[in-house]
Design an enzyme around this catalytic site. Structure first.
Site, PDB file in Angstrom:
ATOM      1  N   SER A 132      26.161  24.086 -53.090  1.00  0.00           N
ATOM      2  CA  SER A 132      27.171  23.067 -52.784  1.00  0.00           C
ATOM      3  C   SER A 132      28.565  23.647 -52.973  1.00  0.00           C
ATOM      4  CB  SER A 132      27.029  21.862 -53.738  1.00  0.00           C
ATOM      5  OG  SER A 132      25.702  21.356 -53.730  1.00  0.00           O
TER       6      SER A 132
ATOM      7  N   HIS B 229      28.612  26.112 -56.082  1.00  0.00           N
ATOM      8  CA  HIS B 229      27.645  25.962 -57.169  1.00  0.00           C
ATOM      9  C   HIS B 229      26.250  26.102 -56.577  1.00  0.00           C
ATOM     10  CE1 HIS B 229      26.021  24.572 -61.000  1.00  0.00           C
ATOM     11  NE2 HIS B 229      25.237  23.761 -60.332  1.00  0.00           N
TER      12      HIS B 229
ATOM     13  N   ASP C 206      31.366  20.735 -62.324  1.00  0.00           N
ATOM     14  CA  ASP C 206      30.519  20.697 -61.113  1.00  0.00           C
ATOM     15  C   ASP C 206      30.410  19.278 -60.560  1.00  0.00           C
ATOM     16  OD1 ASP C 206      28.327  23.025 -62.789  1.00  0.00           O
ATOM     17  OD2 ASP C 206      30.058  23.414 -61.496  1.00  0.00           O
TER      18      ASP C 206
ATOM     19  N   ASN D 288      34.985  25.199 -55.479  1.00  0.00           N
ATOM     20  CA  ASN D 288      33.992  25.998 -56.206  1.00  0.00           C
ATOM     21  C   ASN D 288      32.679  25.932 -55.446  1.00  0.00           C
ATOM     22  OD1 ASN D 288      32.777  27.497 -58.407  1.00  0.00           O
ATOM     23  ND2 ASN D 288      31.809  25.579 -59.055  1.00  0.00           N
TER      24      ASN D 288
END
Ligand code: GRF
Length: 206
Positions: free
Chosen positions: A137, A110, A146, A108
């Site tokens: 990030s 972020h 996260d 992912n």
């Protein structure tokens, strides 16, 4: 063996586009699916324009039943047999059911320098805190929101006149540098984190 990458989006898909367009030549991966939870997400047409299978699982059809929604995601994803999943502007929180299924192969991006500012409104929070820098990030997705291992970060300066929108735009440019670099390394089996220095991206010509 070329890795197959499924990319999950909810909006315009600018990160999806940079990821898809990076997977060419001797890149160890190729996109196999773009999946959105939003039927009219702009990224879906961009995927189709690139010949990438694009699909929709509308979370509204499951009226808050997260497990049913995630089972529908799995049914849409698994026929494409991805080796890697990239969340790219995907705005639904995933439960351990889904995360466990794809453990170790889901990334992912972020828009903050994690572990700072997990969750939403990251740019407004960085500005409110008076931070001198911000950034983005890429991390492995784990059950902690996260919170997974960091695979890359890119930093940007915060400027006095910045608004959340101007900072978001500066960070987004770096997302488009960072995510493809991390994906390429991750697809080659290397989990060494990438830390990109601040490099203002020249304005697009024309
Ligand atoms: C961007 O704000 C980015 O920070 C976050 O999702 C948002 C939409 O990205 N990752 P995209 O243009 O849909 O890739």
């Amino acid at each position: 063996m070329t890795k197959r990458v499924a990319i999950l989006i909810s909006g315009g898909g600018s990160n999806m586009v940079t990821l898809a367009d990076s997977m060419v030549g001797d890149h160890p991966a190729r996109p196999c699916l773009v999946l959105s939870n939003v039927p009219d997400a702009g990224g879906l047409q961009k995927a189709r324009d690139r010949g990438i299978p694009a699909d929709v699982v509308d979370h509204r059809d499951f009226k808050g039943d997260r497990e049913a929604f995630e089972n529908a995601l799995v049914s849409a994803i698994d026929p494409h047999a991805p080796d890697i999943l990239c969340l790219a502007g995907f705005m639904r929180i995933l439960t351990p059911l889904f995360i466990t299924r794809y453990a170790g192969k889901m990334l992912n991006i972020h828009p903050s320098l994690l572990p700072k500012y997990k969750g939403l409104h990251t740019h407004a929070r960085a500005l409110a805190a008076g931070d001198a820098e911000a950034g983005c990030s890429v991390h492995e997705v784990t059950a902690e929101l996260d919170g997974g291992p960091i695979l890359g970060q890119a930093r940007v300066p915060v400027r006095p006149a910045d608004t959340p929108d101007s900072l978001a735009a500066r960070v987004l440019e770096q997302e488009h540098r960072l995510y493809p670099a991390v994906l390429r390394r991750f697809a080659s089996g290397d989990r060494t984190p990438i830390f990109l220095p601040w490099l203002s991206v020249p304005a697009k010509k024309g």
